[in-house]
Design a protein around this motif. Structure first.
Motif, short mmCIF file in Angstrom:
data_model
loop_
_atom_site.label_atom_id
_atom_site.label_comp_id
_atom_site.label_asym_id
_atom_site.label_seq_id
_atom_site.Cartn_x
_atom_site.Cartn_y
_atom_site.Cartn_z
N TRP A 124 29.94 32.57 44.68
CA TRP A 124 29.90 33.54 45.77
C TRP A 124 30.06 34.96 45.22
O TRP A 124 29.30 35.86 45.57
CB TRP A 124 31.01 33.22 46.78
CG TRP A 124 31.32 34.36 47.69
CD1 TRP A 124 30.62 34.73 48.81
CD2 TRP A 124 32.39 35.30 47.56
NE1 TRP A 124 31.21 35.84 49.39
CE2 TRP A 124 32.29 36.20 48.62
CE3 TRP A 124 33.42 35.45 46.64
CZ2 TRP A 124 33.19 37.25 48.80
CZ3 TRP A 124 34.32 36.50 46.82
CH2 TRP A 124 34.19 37.38 47.88
N ALA A 125 31.05 35.17 44.35
CA ALA A 125 31.31 36.51 43.81
C ALA A 125 30.11 37.02 43.03
O ALA A 125 29.73 38.20 43.15
CB ALA A 125 32.55 36.48 42.92
N ASP A 126 29.51 36.15 42.27
CA ASP A 126 28.33 36.52 41.49
C ASP A 126 27.19 36.95 42.43
O ASP A 126 26.53 37.97 42.19
CB ASP A 126 27.90 35.35 40.61
CG ASP A 126 27.02 35.77 39.46
OD1 ASP A 126 27.27 36.85 38.87
OD2 ASP A 126 26.08 35.03 39.15
N ALA A 127 26.98 36.21 43.51
CA ALA A 127 25.92 36.54 44.47
C ALA A 127 26.21 37.84 45.22
O ALA A 127 25.29 38.52 45.68
CB ALA A 127 25.75 35.39 45.46
N GLN A 128 27.50 38.20 45.34
CA GLN A 128 27.89 39.42 46.05
C GLN A 128 27.97 40.63 45.12
O GLN A 128 28.40 41.70 45.53
CB GLN A 128 29.26 39.23 46.74
CG GLN A 128 29.26 38.18 47.81
CD GLN A 128 28.20 38.43 48.85
OE1 GLN A 128 28.11 39.50 49.42
NE2 GLN A 128 27.36 37.43 49.07
N ASP A 129 27.59 40.44 43.87
CA ASP A 129 27.63 41.50 42.86
C ASP A 129 29.05 42.00 42.60
O ASP A 129 29.28 43.15 42.28
CB ASP A 129 26.71 42.67 43.26
CG ASP A 129 26.33 43.53 42.05
OD1 ASP A 129 26.27 42.98 40.93
OD2 ASP A 129 26.14 44.74 42.23
N ILE A 130 30.02 41.09 42.75
CA ILE A 130 31.41 41.39 42.41
C ILE A 130 31.53 41.29 40.89
O ILE A 130 30.97 40.38 40.28
CB ILE A 130 32.36 40.44 43.16
CG1 ILE A 130 32.32 40.78 44.65
CG2 ILE A 130 33.77 40.51 42.60
CD1 ILE A 130 32.97 39.77 45.55
N LYS A 131 32.22 42.22 40.29
CA LYS A 131 32.28 42.29 38.82
C LYS A 131 33.48 41.54 38.23
O LYS A 131 33.47 41.20 37.05
CB LYS A 131 32.35 43.75 38.37
CG LYS A 131 31.22 44.62 38.89
CD LYS A 131 29.90 44.21 38.35
CE LYS A 131 28.82 45.18 38.78
NZ LYS A 131 27.50 44.60 38.80
N LYS A 132 34.54 41.32 39.04
CA LYS A 132 35.75 40.75 38.47
C LYS A 132 36.51 39.94 39.51
O LYS A 132 36.63 40.34 40.66
CB LYS A 132 36.66 41.86 37.93
CG LYS A 132 37.93 41.35 37.29
CD LYS A 132 38.77 42.48 36.74
CE LYS A 132 40.02 41.94 36.10
NZ LYS A 132 40.84 42.98 35.50
N ILE A 133 37.03 38.78 39.06
CA ILE A 133 37.94 37.98 39.86
C ILE A 133 39.28 37.97 39.13
O ILE A 133 39.34 37.68 37.93
CB ILE A 133 37.44 36.53 40.02
CG1 ILE A 133 36.06 36.51 40.67
CG2 ILE A 133 38.44 35.71 40.83
CD1 ILE A 133 35.42 35.13 40.70
N SER A 134 40.34 38.30 39.84
CA SER A 134 41.69 38.31 39.28
C SER A 134 42.53 37.24 39.97
O SER A 134 42.27 36.87 41.12
CB SER A 134 42.37 39.66 39.50
OG SER A 134 41.66 40.68 38.86
N LEU A 135 43.56 36.76 39.27
CA LEU A 135 44.50 35.82 39.86
C LEU A 135 45.81 35.90 39.10
O LEU A 135 45.88 36.47 38.01
CB LEU A 135 43.93 34.39 39.84
CG LEU A 135 43.56 33.78 38.49
CD1 LEU A 135 44.76 33.14 37.79
CD2 LEU A 135 42.47 32.74 38.68
N SER A 136 46.84 35.33 39.69
CA SER A 136 48.12 35.22 39.00
C SER A 136 48.59 33.78 39.10
O SER A 136 48.30 33.08 40.08
CB SER A 136 49.16 36.18 39.60
OG SER A 136 49.41 35.88 40.95
#
Length: 182
Positions: A124-136
């Motif tokens: 999903w993030a890739d298709a939305q042109d999101i550059k980074k996923i963060s988590l803790s």
């Protein structure tokens, strides 16, 4: 934002990873309280930061409308087995990234639900042109850390003595991120 449902089958269970719907709100509230009581991997103890049905309705509505938000559930025969959320910022300078969080009922651990949540989120993030996923993630949650690393997340930092668990000891939180290629 919404995704197309994805059917999964692992050993003896079948589940669907799909976008949260308004009719899930009550079940999500109940599942969150149960999950918080089953593991110390979450930030909350059971009952803390309680979100009722109306609260989840509001979150689902917001996450469905926002292009940089995603709310997924794992549906096992109409029962919520877990959920994952991605939340992006409305601020322009931070709009390229999202924060990922996940929780799964203990009885459904080991069925790849967390992995499917994360893979669908990455797609999903890739298709939305999101550059980074963060988590803790809590340092003691080694299975989650191994999964995140396997899917390309890297450790970006450590929050020392970030959480105090029921044994009275303090533990570190690992900050991880994945840069997406576009």
């Amino acid at each position: 934002m919404k995704i197309d449902p994805k059917e999964c089958s692992v050993r003896d269970i079948k589940y669907i990873i799909r976008s949260a719907k308004e009719h899930d709100a009550k079940s999500l509230s109940e599942a969150r309280v149960q999950i918080d009581g089953e593991t110390e991997n979450m930030d909350r103890e059971q009952g803390e930061g309680y979100i009722d049905e109306a609260g989840f309705l509001s979150i689902i509505k917001k996450d469905t409308e926002a292009l940089n938000h995603l709310f997924l559930v794992a549906d096992v025969d109409g029962r919520i087995a877990g959920f994952a959320r991605c939340e992006g910022s409305p601020l322009r300078r931070l709009s390229h990234k999202v924060e990922f969080g996940v929780c799964v009922l203990k009885e459904f651990w080991g069925y790849g639900i967390g992995k499917m949540f994360l893979q669908e989120t990455i797609n999903w993030a890739d298709a939305q042109d999101i550059k980074k996923i963060s988590l803790s993630v809590l340092e003691t949650n080694t299975k989650a850390i191994a999964l995140y690393e396997k899917l390309g997340f890297e450790t970006e930092g450590v929050l020392k003595y970030d959480k105090r668990l029921s044994n009275g000891n303090y533990y570190n939180t690992i900050l991880m991120g994945k840069l997406l290629n576009h």
